[in-house]
Design a protein around this motif. Structure first.
Motif, PDB file in Angstrom:
ATOM      1  N   GLN A  82      38.311  39.406  39.848  1.00  0.00           N
ATOM      2  CA  GLN A  82      36.942  39.228  40.307  1.00  0.00           C
ATOM      3  C   GLN A  82      36.285  38.098  39.529  1.00  0.00           C
ATOM      4  O   GLN A  82      36.897  37.475  38.671  1.00  0.00           O
ATOM      5  N   LEU A  99      38.389  38.296  44.276  1.00  0.00           N
ATOM      6  CA  LEU A  99      38.021  39.445  45.094  1.00  0.00           C
ATOM      7  C   LEU A  99      36.548  39.752  44.818  1.00  0.00           C
ATOM      8  O   LEU A  99      36.184  40.098  43.705  1.00  0.00           O
ATOM      9  N   ALA A 148      34.545  41.944  46.648  1.00  0.00           N
ATOM     10  CA  ALA A 148      34.076  43.296  46.956  1.00  0.00           C
ATOM     11  C   ALA A 148      35.221  44.282  46.798  1.00  0.00           C
ATOM     12  O   ALA A 148      36.382  43.892  46.673  1.00  0.00           O
ATOM     13  N   GLU A 149      34.871  45.539  46.838  1.00  0.00           N
ATOM     14  CA  GLU A 149      35.850  46.550  46.489  1.00  0.00           C
ATOM     15  C   GLU A 149      37.047  46.659  47.430  1.00  0.00           C
ATOM     16  O   GLU A 149      38.158  46.794  46.983  1.00  0.00           O
ATOM     17  N   GLY A 150      36.810  46.604  48.732  1.00  0.00           N
ATOM     18  CA  GLY A 150      37.903  46.917  49.648  1.00  0.00           C
ATOM     19  C   GLY A 150      38.939  45.820  49.898  1.00  0.00           C
ATOM     20  O   GLY A 150      39.902  46.038  50.624  1.00  0.00           O
ATOM     21  N   GLY A 151      38.767  44.647  49.317  1.00  0.00           N
ATOM     22  CA  GLY A 151      39.659  43.538  49.652  1.00  0.00           C
ATOM     23  C   GLY A 151      41.021  43.649  49.012  1.00  0.00           C
ATOM     24  O   GLY A 151      41.219  44.384  48.062  1.00  0.00           O
ATOM     25  N   SER A 152      41.981  42.901  49.559  1.00  0.00           N
ATOM     26  CA  SER A 152      43.274  42.864  48.886  1.00  0.00           C
ATOM     27  C   SER A 152      43.898  41.473  48.975  1.00  0.00           C
ATOM     28  O   SER A 152      43.589  40.689  49.869  1.00  0.00           O
ATOM     29  N   SER A 183      47.276  43.002  45.078  1.00  0.00           N
ATOM     30  CA  SER A 183      46.104  43.662  44.503  1.00  0.00           C
ATOM     31  C   SER A 183      45.212  44.217  45.594  1.00  0.00           C
ATOM     32  O   SER A 183      44.833  43.508  46.518  1.00  0.00           O
ATOM     33  N   LYS A 184      44.901  45.473  45.482  1.00  0.00           N
ATOM     34  CA  LYS A 184      43.985  46.094  46.437  1.00  0.00           C
ATOM     35  C   LYS A 184      42.714  46.528  45.733  1.00  0.00           C
ATOM     36  O   LYS A 184      41.957  47.333  46.241  1.00  0.00           O
ATOM     37  N   ASN A 185      42.499  46.047  44.525  1.00  0.00           N
ATOM     38  CA  ASN A 185      41.302  46.438  43.807  1.00  0.00           C
ATOM     39  C   ASN A 185      40.667  45.200  43.215  1.00  0.00           C
ATOM     40  O   ASN A 185      41.316  44.418  42.524  1.00  0.00           O
ATOM     41  N   SER A 186      39.361  45.038  43.484  1.00  0.00           N
ATOM     42  CA  SER A 186      38.710  43.794  43.074  1.00  0.00           C
ATOM     43  C   SER A 186      38.566  43.688  41.568  1.00  0.00           C
ATOM     44  O   SER A 186      38.459  42.594  41.029  1.00  0.00           O
ATOM     45  N   THR A 187      38.569  44.820  40.863  1.00  0.00           N
ATOM     46  CA  THR A 187      38.382  44.729  39.419  1.00  0.00           C
ATOM     47  C   THR A 187      39.700  44.537  38.685  1.00  0.00           C
ATOM     48  O   THR A 187      39.722  44.376  37.473  1.00  0.00           O
ATOM     49  N   ALA A 188      40.801  44.569  39.430  1.00  0.00           N
ATOM     50  CA  ALA A 188      42.100  44.345  38.797  1.00  0.00           C
ATOM     51  C   ALA A 188      42.227  42.856  38.483  1.00  0.00           C
ATOM     52  O   ALA A 188      41.829  42.013  39.278  1.00  0.00           O
ATOM     53  N   ARG A 227      44.176  50.969  45.400  1.00  0.00           N
ATOM     54  CA  ARG A 227      42.725  51.023  45.571  1.00  0.00           C
ATOM     55  C   ARG A 227      41.982  51.585  44.363  1.00  0.00           C
ATOM     56  O   ARG A 227      40.925  51.127  44.008  1.00  0.00           O
TER      57      ARG A 227
END
Lengths: 437, 490
Positions: free
Chosen positions: A381, A351, A353-357, B419-424, B389
């Motif tokens: 990430q 992932l 960027a922030e908004g992706g899933s 997963s809806k959060n890139s840092t997860a 998020r």
């Protein structure tokens, strides 16, 4: 479901109307089409409460049905093919389609490479060609609504027979270039005889900014000791909703490699249904998806090990930028007679960027006690340490990211045997990354 | 690679025909009229001397339940349950609410003795080290017959009592938390439970208190034709700690009996709850006749920051298991853990797993699940890990292994990872080195192969938790833990 009254969505009604008006014009056995459509409409468009479509709600994504495309004129076809760039540097036998219709003028039927036979599907359907009996090699695929729609509406396609070792790759080039949105339904059957080998390239392109709706089915029967290398590129336009199915039945001691690279389409779903039907066969199914904006891409895979000593490897890599959504649903089925199976399924997502899933569902269904099956799924990430390492050596952040993404996707792409096809895929990754920066 | 002989023998030793707790106790019981209706619910509520709001809560749940459909997505199959052919309340006729052990029917006391459950405080004192003492709430069909160490716990400020008593004595506390983790409308079986639940335990640990002993509930189904619907509610207030254990057994019968429990855990800031289960309901005979349907909703809410909830389960019983102990990781830095060993034999069907729902920042979760299927059983792991998020920095590690013994059983894995959060960062059965590279290195340096080292670390981890089970529960569990997963199919 007797106590539930099905309320048709506008899209479902439109499909019913389209089928009503098209059914007498479409070639071949009207009854089997009607049957498929009946099966489809008994359940309607799949939605998120249908387990296989949990993450790809077609009822919500498919609000309007585009009209089915007409046969393009020779001029239109030529113009469309001139614009097509997929695998441009790979020398291959061209089997082109424009707006879902086979462009037969582009194929020199008298000078086909040795071992290749091609029959246009439209003619085959019209005159009841004997190879038609080989369609639907994976019987349970016909339970799938996308497949049912294809069976109902398939307007054209080709049937290819491969005998012996064919050196020249065969390139199935699909281009949709109609000025306004169209729906298409193509069916390709490839029969690879025992001991035969072939490289199949498949590319899908469509114009940007138009809501095209292709639904493509490719079916393959690979004989004993055959070798099939299949490379598929989704380079659809940015508004296209692309549905596709690859169904194959593979004999014993065979080698079968398939990769699907997703670099386009607003929404796409690629379904792979494989049956390993003979002993000691090797199957590899890979995926590499590059998603950005609000793209949605679904890779669904079911592999049934139906014989002893087979090995399957599935590796799916997904890179997600912006608010895009990736989906991987994989399932390995091992019935009790398929002892000594070795199956490994892996899905990894990055992932950016922030908004992706990302939604992963790697499933195992095992009834045999002497097998090795593993599945894995990761999602996260880019590794900060790796980024730091590269940046400490003077690479700007974007370049460092690009390098890591290339390496990440490269793992799935490196299995492509045909060098120029592999190069083309690497270039696709590079230009996707360039567009990002 | 097939299972090793040692494993096969160990699984055989707990096969369905080896069930040790299948005896029946002859006690005269008082029952509600058969079937389910508003009147039955009023009957149960009146028996428990409940306040009006509780009755209303039940009736609302019942109305809701009438509109719901039984779920059918799990990989289990069974004949349709006739919900009107069950007694929803059964209590010993002779003094259903004993004030002390002396008032409890001696037959019932004998039952617990046979099961090895200590109900007399001094016995426990004599037998085991003081720090290993266990307070027991013994639930017999629909009522709690004895709760030990209540007084001593009270001194520490810990409330440990049957939930029906808590509804009378601490109505505000119960009302504040009941149904906040598993809402009345959650699912078919939870809604049914909300309407008809009879007993179960209530635990409240006040701020900063470390519960001085292990708490436990022992569930026994005894009466024919009954269902057991218990409800457990555990609240760990800020900075507190509690470890809770449950055990369950039932007599051998040809009929199937329904057990639909709801367990709610709430951990506030810095609190920790450990919940362990040794589930050994009667699994039915080798031909699949009889056995308990264990349809349970268990969920923990890590409501406060830095809170921890750990589920540990050893599952060997029940004809059908349908349960997914879950953690809602709401508080920042909260942690959820799930350790499970499910062994299925005979015709048993298990569909079990967990859900880790990451909502807060820097939340972490770990799932270790081992399924062993033998005979003609079906063993499914079904799990969800999701990051929303706002779950920045969420981490999950999942490892689920399964092992088949014989080729007439099935082992299935159905994980969902969203997963809806890139840092997860989520890893589902990813590389073994991710467990802890240091530990792996240490083990390998001393000559263990990578597999041996992994097994040692993973087993050590599970053991670590299970060893904290009190003696009474631990024997079975230890036996299962020692089962090697050599030949695991992934």
């Amino acid at each position: 479901m007797a106590d539930v009254t099905l309320m048709k969505t506008p899209a479902e009604s439109a499909l019913a109307q389209a089928f009503e008006s098209a059914k007498n014009m479409l070639p071949g056995n009207a009854e089997s089409r009607a049957q498929a459509f009946e099966q489809f409409s008994s359940r309607g468009l799949p939605h998120r409460r249908v387990e296989e479509f949990k993450y790809t709600d077609l009822r919500a994504l498919l609000r309007e049905i585009a009209p089915f495309a007409n046969v393009p004129s020779a001029e239109e076809a030529k113009a469309a093919l001139r614009e097509s760039k997929a695998f441009a540097d790979v020398s291959a036998l061209q089997v082109p389609f424009v707006n879902g219709h086979f462009v037969r003028e582009a194929v020199d039927f008298h000078n086909l490479p040795e071992g290749i036979e091609i029959v246009p599907l439209r003619e085959a359907l019209a005159n009841g060609h004997e190879w038609l009996a080989k369609l639907s090699p994976v019987t349970w695929a016909s339970d799938n609504p996308i497949y049912q729609l294809n069976t109902s509406f398939m307007a054209d396609g080709v049937m290819i027979r491969v005998a012996g070792a064919v050196e020249t790759p065969v390139h199935l080039r699909f281009v949709t270039a109609a000025g306004s949105a169209v729906a298409t339904a193509t069916r390709v059957l490839v029969v690879v005889e025992d001991d035969a080998s072939v490289t199949l390239l498949e590319s899908h392109e469509s114009t940007d900014g138009t809501n095209h709706q292709p639904n493509d089915v490719m079916e393959m029967i690979a004989g004993d000791r055959s070798n099939v290398q299949h490379v598929r590129l989704n380079a659809e336009g940015d508004k296209t909703l692309a549905l596709s199915t690859l169904a194959m039945k593979i004999g014993g001691e065979a080698t079968f490699n398939s990769i699907n690279v997703v670099a386009g389409a607003a929404t796409s779903r690629h379904q792979v249904y494989a049956i390993l039907d003979g002993e000691n066969t090797n199957l590899r199914v890979n995926g590499a998806s590059m998603l950005k904006g609000s793209q949605h891409s679904d890779s669904t895979l079911v592999v049934e090990h139906n014989a002893l000593h087979c090995e399957s490897r599935e590796l799916f890599k997904t890179v997600i930028d912006n608010e895009a959504t990736g989906v991987f649903q994989g399932k390995i089925i091992v019935p009790h007679h398929a002892q000594k199976t070795d199956g490994r399924m892996m899905s990894a997502a990055l992932l950016l960027a922030e908004g992706g899933s990302m939604n992963n569902k790697p499933e195992l269904e095992i009834f045999a006690d002497d097998v090795q099956c593993a599945h894995g799924a990761t999602c996260g990430q880019l590794d900060e340490d790796l980024l730091f390492y590269l940046m400490a050596r003077g690479l700007p952040k974007k370049d460092a990211e690009s390098l890591l993404v290339q390496a990440f996707l490269g793992e799935a792409i490196e299995f492509v045997e045909n060098e120029s096809a592999r190069e083309a895929l690497v270039t696709t990754v590079e230009s996707w990354l360039k567009a990002r920066a | 690679m097939p299972a090793v002989q040692e494993t096969i023998d160990q699984v055989r030793s707990i096969d369905v025909d080896q069930y040790k707790y299948g005896f029946e106790t002859e006690v005269e019981m008082e029952k509600a009229p058969k079937g389910l209706s508003e009147d039955v619910i009023r009957f149960i509520s009146a028996k428990k001397g409940e306040p009006e709001w509780m009755l209303q809560w039940r009736l609302d749940a019942y109305k809701r339940w009438l509109t719901m459909k039984e779920p059918n997505w799990a990989r289990v199959s069974y004949d349709k349950i006739d919900y009107n052919d069950i007694y929803y309340y059964a209590a010993p006729k002779n003094n259903p609410a004993p004030k002390s052990l002396d008032e409890v029917d001696p037959e019932i006391l004998k039952t617990y003795e046979k099961l090895g459950i200590p109900l007399r405080e001094q016995e426990i004192l004599a037998g085991v080290e003081p720090q290993n003492r266990v307070a027991v709430d013994a639930v017999f069909d629909s009522v709690s017959v004895a709760t030990t160490f209540k007084e001593e716990l009270k001194k520490a400020g810990v409330i440990f009592m049957p939930i029906s008593e808590a509804i009378r004595e601490y109505p505000d506390l119960v009302r504040q938390y009941l149904g906040t983790v598993v809402p009345v409308t959650d699912n078919f079986f939870a809604t049914l439970n909300s309407a008809v639940f009879t007993d179960g335990s209530f635990v409240y640990v006040p701020p900063g208190v470390r519960c001085p002993m292990e708490l436990s509930t022992y569930f026994r189904i005894n009466e024919k034709n009954t269902g057991q619907f218990e409800r457990t509610l555990i609240i760990a207030d800020k900075g507190s700690y509690v470890s809770y254990l449950e055990g369950c057994t039932a007599p051998k019968r040809d009929e199937n009996q329904l057990h639909a429990a709801v367990v709610e855990l709430i951990a506030l800031d810095d609190a920790e709850i450990k919940y362990s289960t040794v589930q050994n309901w009667y699994p039915g005979d080798a031909h699949g006749k009889g056995g308990i349907y264990n349809f349970v909703t268990k969920r923990g809410d890590c409501r406060g920051k830095n809170s921890v909830i750990t589920w540990t389960q050893v599952e060997t019983g029940s004809a059908i298991t349908w349960k997914y102990p879950s953690c809602i990781l709401r508080g920042d830095n909260s942690r959820g853990e799930f350790y499970s060993i499910a062994v299925s034999n005979g015709m048993q069907q298990v569909d079990s797993g967990t859900k880790m729902i990451h909502l807060g920042k820097n939340t972490t979760s770990r799932i270790i699940s081992k399924g062993i299927a033998a005979g003609k059983s079906e063993n499914t792991y079904r799990g969800l890990v999701s990051a929303h998020r706002k779950a920045t920095g969420a981490r999950n590690f999942t490892n689920c292994d399964s092992l088949l013994i014989g080729n007439q059983c099935g082992a299935h894995t159905v994980p969902y990872i969203e997963s809806k959060n890139s840092t997860a960062v989520f890893e589902h059965e990813a590389t073994t080195s991710k467990i802890s590279e240091d530990q792996m290195f240490y083990c390998q340096q001393r000559g263990l192969s990578e597999e041996e080292a992994t097994a040692l670390i993973v087993n050590g981890f599970v053991k670590d938790v299970l060893q904290q089970l009190p003696m009474e529960f631990a024997v079975e569990a230890q036996k299962l833990i020692s089962i090697s997963l050599e030949g695991s199919v992934g």
